[in-house]
Design a protein around this motif. Structure first.
Motif, mmCIF file in Angstrom:
data_model
loop_
_atom_site.group_PDB
_atom_site.id
_atom_site.type_symbol
_atom_site.label_atom_id
_atom_site.label_comp_id
_atom_site.label_asym_id
_atom_site.label_seq_id
_atom_site.Cartn_x
_atom_site.Cartn_y
_atom_site.Cartn_z
ATOM 1 N N UNK A 196 3.875 0.726 -9.978
ATOM 2 C CA UNK A 196 2.626 -0.240 -9.347
ATOM 3 C C UNK A 196 3.136 -1.742 -9.570
ATOM 4 N N UNK A 197 2.945 -2.694 -8.852
ATOM 5 C CA UNK A 197 2.970 -2.504 -7.425
ATOM 6 C C UNK A 197 4.537 -1.443 -6.988
ATOM 7 N N UNK A 198 4.174 -1.283 -5.537
ATOM 8 C CA UNK A 198 5.011 -0.245 -4.900
ATOM 9 C C UNK A 198 5.855 -1.062 -3.866
ATOM 10 N N UNK A 199 7.158 -0.756 -3.778
ATOM 11 C CA UNK A 199 7.801 -1.348 -2.751
ATOM 12 C C UNK A 199 7.853 -0.326 -1.630
ATOM 13 N N UNK A 205 5.640 5.817 0.228
ATOM 14 C CA UNK A 205 6.142 6.282 -0.928
ATOM 15 C C UNK A 205 5.037 7.194 -1.360
ATOM 16 N N UNK A 206 5.773 8.086 -2.387
ATOM 17 C CA UNK A 206 4.808 8.886 -3.218
ATOM 18 C C UNK A 206 4.880 8.573 -4.712
ATOM 19 N N UNK A 207 3.775 7.902 -5.191
ATOM 20 C CA UNK A 207 3.832 7.788 -6.577
ATOM 21 C C UNK A 207 3.102 8.588 -7.635
ATOM 22 N N UNK A 260 -3.874 -2.229 -0.375
ATOM 23 C CA UNK A 260 -4.303 -2.385 -1.737
ATOM 24 C C UNK A 260 -5.147 -1.148 -1.654
ATOM 25 N N UNK A 261 -5.008 -0.385 -2.722
ATOM 26 C CA UNK A 261 -6.075 0.917 -2.901
ATOM 27 C C UNK A 261 -6.534 1.135 -4.299
ATOM 28 N N UNK A 262 -7.824 0.570 -4.281
ATOM 29 C CA UNK A 262 -8.766 0.734 -5.414
ATOM 30 C C UNK A 262 -9.094 2.131 -5.832
ATOM 31 N N UNK A 263 -8.877 2.710 -7.001
ATOM 32 C CA UNK A 263 -9.179 4.117 -7.166
ATOM 33 C C UNK A 263 -10.713 4.284 -7.772
ATOM 34 N N UNK A 264 -11.368 4.974 -6.910
ATOM 35 C CA UNK A 264 -12.741 4.634 -7.145
ATOM 36 C C UNK A 264 -13.411 6.082 -7.916
ATOM 37 N N UNK A 291 -3.940 0.289 -7.103
ATOM 38 C CA UNK A 291 -2.470 0.234 -6.638
ATOM 39 C C UNK A 291 -2.319 -0.861 -5.304
ATOM 40 N N UNK A 292 -1.167 -1.431 -5.588
ATOM 41 C CA UNK A 292 -0.633 -2.678 -4.368
ATOM 42 C C UNK A 292 0.582 -2.503 -4.094
#
Length: 413
Positions: A196-199, A205-207, A260-264, A291-292
């Motif tokens: 994170x950040x992810x190319x 991609x799977x992180x 952009x993914x904010x974990x809620x 995660x961006x």
């Protein structure tokens, strides 16, 4: 309209095949491209976006109208009227009426499909009045606090009280259990997202979303990751994996390109059924995870440029001119191009624009015919390359970055 504005605009209009500038289709398509190019010079929007939006509107109007969607048929009518207006405005004065009339006939023929089944006869529906009585019972309940963690199974009688003070008692209801937790048995900290950040410029991609559990019984079996993002972040498996250092992680999929993914929310469950909750979704402590995608730091670069042929008659419009470049560096990959001819006075003549196969490095060949009304002379080739982040690099333009290896020229005889 000024020629410079048209040149600037047409440079970002999607590419057409060599035959598209002539013939029936070229008669109606070229004025539209020229009109959009001129208008884009005064707007804060790329000409390619205007041309693509025009095409998308027509396609959706045609398909949606064929399927009977009323909104799509309205869009189809507006699309046709707007197209006729653009053709009338941008066509040469001597052929304006013929070009507009031809476009009207094409639109009318396509309307056979877009307006299929449309009738102006009013349809009257007579329905007897229907009355629907929907009784509802509203229950108001408060969960006492504090309460110990565990499952509240319906093993005790439940008493329901209505607004009139009437009560009824129900036992052994078949509702699913409600789990109450205060993270006092099972908890976690050290939340991470790796990388994170992810190319993601090369693809989805799977992180790993990870954490360090405390108080788990029999190990952590699952972790559910929630987000309020609409960018396509998602979890395909909640199965948890425990590493040798005691940290736990789950797979999490992120989409291609910019996001952009904010974990809620995070739901952690151990082998004994204990649950820990985190995130604003549950009014619980935040994980602090957002995660961006990796930033676009290297714009398209080339280290070679060659033109073939380098000489062509002014009347030859069916021969493909090929500009071959070698992409030597880019973070987000090349996805589009704009090619210009620049005359001896510095005037820009738009030649071709379009989408390119995603290229991070290696050869890229762009083919185009000689535009009409190009006078004999020597012209310099200018190139603009665009990437997935809608950023671009320019080569060969006046007072800009020179073309790799020196100016690339085309002689028109």
């Amino acid at each position: 309209m000024s020629r410079a504005a048209s040149c600037k605009g047409l440079s970002a209009v999607p590419a057409t095949s060599p035959g598209d500038s002539s013939g029936l289709w070229g008669t109606v398509d070229h004025p539209i491209r020229a009109f959009l190019a001129d208008q884009a010079a005064h707007l804060a929007v790329a000409p390619a976006a205007l041309y693509a939006f025009w095409q998308l509107t027509g396609l959706l109007g045609l398909v949606g109208g064929f399927l009977g969607n009323a909104g799509a048929r309205i869009a189809w009518l507006l699309f046709g009227i707007g197209s006729l207006a653009m053709i009338w405005s941008a066509s040469p004065a001597g052929g304006r009426a013929a070009a507009t009339g031809l476009a009207a006939l094409m639109w009318a023929l396509a309307s056979i499909f877009a307006l299929r089944g449309l009738t102006l006869r009013p349809i009257v529906h007579n329905h007897p009045p229907q009355y629907q009585f929907s009784p509802a019972l509203h229950l108001h309940a408060a969960i006492p606090a504090p309460t110990r963690a565990g499952d509240d199974f319906d093993d005790e009688p439940d008493t329901v009280l209505d607004n009139a003070g009437n009560t009824s008692t129900y036992d052994h209801l078949s509702a699913a259990p409600v789990h109450v937790t205060s993270n006092d048995v099972l908890s976690a900290d050290g939340f991470t997202a790796t990388p994170n950040p992810v190319n993601t410029w090369h693809g989805a991609r799977t992180i790993k979303v990870g954490f360090r559990p405390h108080g788990d019984q029999g190990g952590v079996t699952s972790a559910v990751v929630d987000t309020n993002s609409v960018n396509g972040c998602r979890q395909t498996s909640t199965a948890a994996t425990t590493a040798a250092d005691g940290t736990v992680s789950v797979d999490y999929d992120v989409p291609r390109q910019v996001f952009t993914c904010h974990i809620t929310g995070l739901i952690i469950t151990d082998n004994a059924g204990n649950v820990a909750l985190y995130g604003s979704e549950f009014g619980a402590p935040e994980t602090g995870l957002t995660i961006t995608s990796a930033p676009d730091t290297v714009l398209p670069e080339i280290d070679q440029a060659m033109l073939s042929p380098t000489t062509i008659p002014a009347t030859e419009h069916s021969t493909d001119i090929r500009l071959a470049v070698n992409v030597s560096g880019t973070t987000a990959g090349v996805t589009g191009y704009d090619v210009y001819l620049i005359d001896s006075s510095g005037q820009l003549i738009p030649t071709v624009s379009g989408g390119a196969p995603l290229t991070f490095s290696g050869p890229l060949t762009i083919s185009f015919p000689l535009p009409f009304n190009v006078a004999p002379g020597t012209y310099t080739i200018a190139l603009r390359l665009s990437d997935q982040a809608y950023k671009s690099s320019s080569f060969g333009f006046p007072n800009g970055t020179p073309m790799s290896g020196g100016p690339v020229t085309l002689t028109v005889t």
